[in-house]
Design a protein around this motif. Structure first.
Motif, PDB file in Angstrom:
ATOM      1  N   ARG A 107      29.879  26.474  11.148  1.00 29.15           N
ATOM      2  CA  ARG A 107      28.854  26.954  12.071  1.00 29.15           C
ATOM      3  C   ARG A 107      29.037  28.441  12.360  1.00 29.15           C
ATOM      4  O   ARG A 107      28.091  29.234  12.296  1.00 29.15           O
ATOM      5  CB  ARG A 107      28.912  26.136  13.358  1.00 29.15           C
ATOM      6  CG  ARG A 107      27.829  26.447  14.400  1.00 29.15           C
ATOM      7  CD  ARG A 107      28.116  27.613  15.315  1.00 29.15           C
ATOM      8  NE  ARG A 107      29.386  27.562  15.998  1.00 29.15           N
ATOM      9  CZ  ARG A 107      29.587  26.935  17.165  1.00 29.15           C
ATOM     10  NH1 ARG A 107      28.606  26.322  17.768  1.00 29.15           N
ATOM     11  NH2 ARG A 107      30.799  26.973  17.737  1.00 29.15           N
ATOM     12  N   ASP A 108      30.269  28.843  12.670  1.00 26.29           N
ATOM     13  CA  ASP A 108      30.526  30.238  13.016  1.00 26.29           C
ATOM     14  C   ASP A 108      30.222  31.172  11.854  1.00 26.29           C
ATOM     15  O   ASP A 108      29.738  32.287  12.046  1.00 26.29           O
ATOM     16  CB  ASP A 108      31.986  30.410  13.449  1.00 26.29           C
ATOM     17  CG  ASP A 108      32.300  29.705  14.766  1.00 26.29           C
ATOM     18  OD1 ASP A 108      31.346  29.300  15.454  1.00 26.29           O
ATOM     19  OD2 ASP A 108      33.493  29.557  15.081  1.00 26.29           O
ATOM     20  N   PRO A 112      25.743  30.961  13.473  1.00 22.83           N
ATOM     21  CA  PRO A 112      26.446  31.006  14.767  1.00 22.83           C
ATOM     22  C   PRO A 112      25.577  30.678  15.969  1.00 22.83           C
ATOM     23  O   PRO A 112      26.108  30.403  17.052  1.00 22.83           O
ATOM     24  CB  PRO A 112      26.964  32.447  14.823  1.00 22.83           C
ATOM     25  CG  PRO A 112      26.148  33.215  13.836  1.00 22.83           C
ATOM     26  CD  PRO A 112      25.781  32.246  12.760  1.00 22.83           C
TER      27      PRO A 112
END
Length: 257
Positions: A107-108, A112
């Motif tokens: 995700r990051d 994000p």
């Protein structure tokens, strides 16, 4: 008609509560595996979907999730949320904490702006690694459908005879408010026995526990999909809004879906 999720990564779907949601199923893709056997479960009864107790491998989840996120980002349609749900209770996965580590890293790096959510029945909070993982996700959504053990046994059919509402509440309190409390309201009958967690006795006792837990948010909802027990009734939105207003009177935000 109830149905299973036959993929590790499913959707995205437009969630009533979460937005554009990409689902992650850590449970078997051809059977159901859950520590509850809820009378309203969209996946059906546990006994109707027997099979191998085979969790999806961490490496497969990471690979498929990464591929799907890259495809969605490239198309300009990243998900609003990555949601752990599927064919049972996701926190039962023996490597749940590591899967969450992988998911947060993906995700990051890729999207994000997306939130990571876990829909859990709170039966695995005795495992420290599960609590650590849940404390790191954006939306730690934990179920509590009644303040009374007898009602939980009728609605949720916990598979452990040791389940108790009081133990669950005490474990929820350890999050210090870093959780969302989710409750299904319904009435009707199942197996010839009446069921109704919308009575004043039920709602007042549940509100007292919500006030004790002090989650950052409460989500209340009623039936929206097919259920294995066909004699249940959806609670009208007006009633849900009335319950939500009582939650908000405690100083806790409450959404209705």
């Amino acid at each position: 008609m109830t149905s299973l999720y036959h993929d590790i990564i499913f959707g995205p779907v437009h969630s009533r509560r979460l937005g554009l949601s990409l689902g992650v199923n850590l449970l078997p893709t051809e059977s159901k595996l859950c520590s509850f056997d809820c009378i309203y479960c969209e996946c059906g009864w546990n006994a109707d979907h027997p099979g191998a107790r085979r969790f999806n491998a961490r490496d497969d989840v990471r690979r498929l999730l990464g591929e799907t996120l890259r495809r969605m980002v490239d198309a300009g349609t990243p998900p609003d949320v990555i949601t752990f749900a599927g064919n049972g209770e996701p926190t039962m996965h023996p490597r749940f904490e590591e899967v969450i580590d992988d998911t947060l890293a993906l995700r990051d790096g890729l999207c994000p702006g997306a939130k990571v959510s876990v829909l859990s029945n709170a039966t695995q909070l005795h495992r420290e690694e599960v609590c650590r993982a849940l404390s790191r996700v954006d939306n730690n959504i934990l179920k509590l459908d009644s303040a009374f053990d007898a009602t939980v046994r009728r609605m949720n059919n916990p598979q452990s005879p040791a389940y108790s509402v009081r133990d669950t509440v005490e474990r929820m309190k350890r999050f210090g408010g870093r959780m969302i409390l989710q409750t299904m309201f319904l009435r009707g009958e199942c197996g010839g026995a009446p069921i109704d967690n919308t009575t004043e006795e039920e709602v007042a006792a549940w509100l007292a526990l919500a006030d004790e837990i002090r989650p950052r948010q409460v989500m209340v909802y009623s039936l929206d999909r097919d259920t294995p027990c066909q004699t249940l009734e959806k609670v009208p939105r007006e009633e849900l809004l009335a319950i939500a207003s009582r939650v908000e009177a405690l100083g806790i935000p409450c959404s209705v879906a």
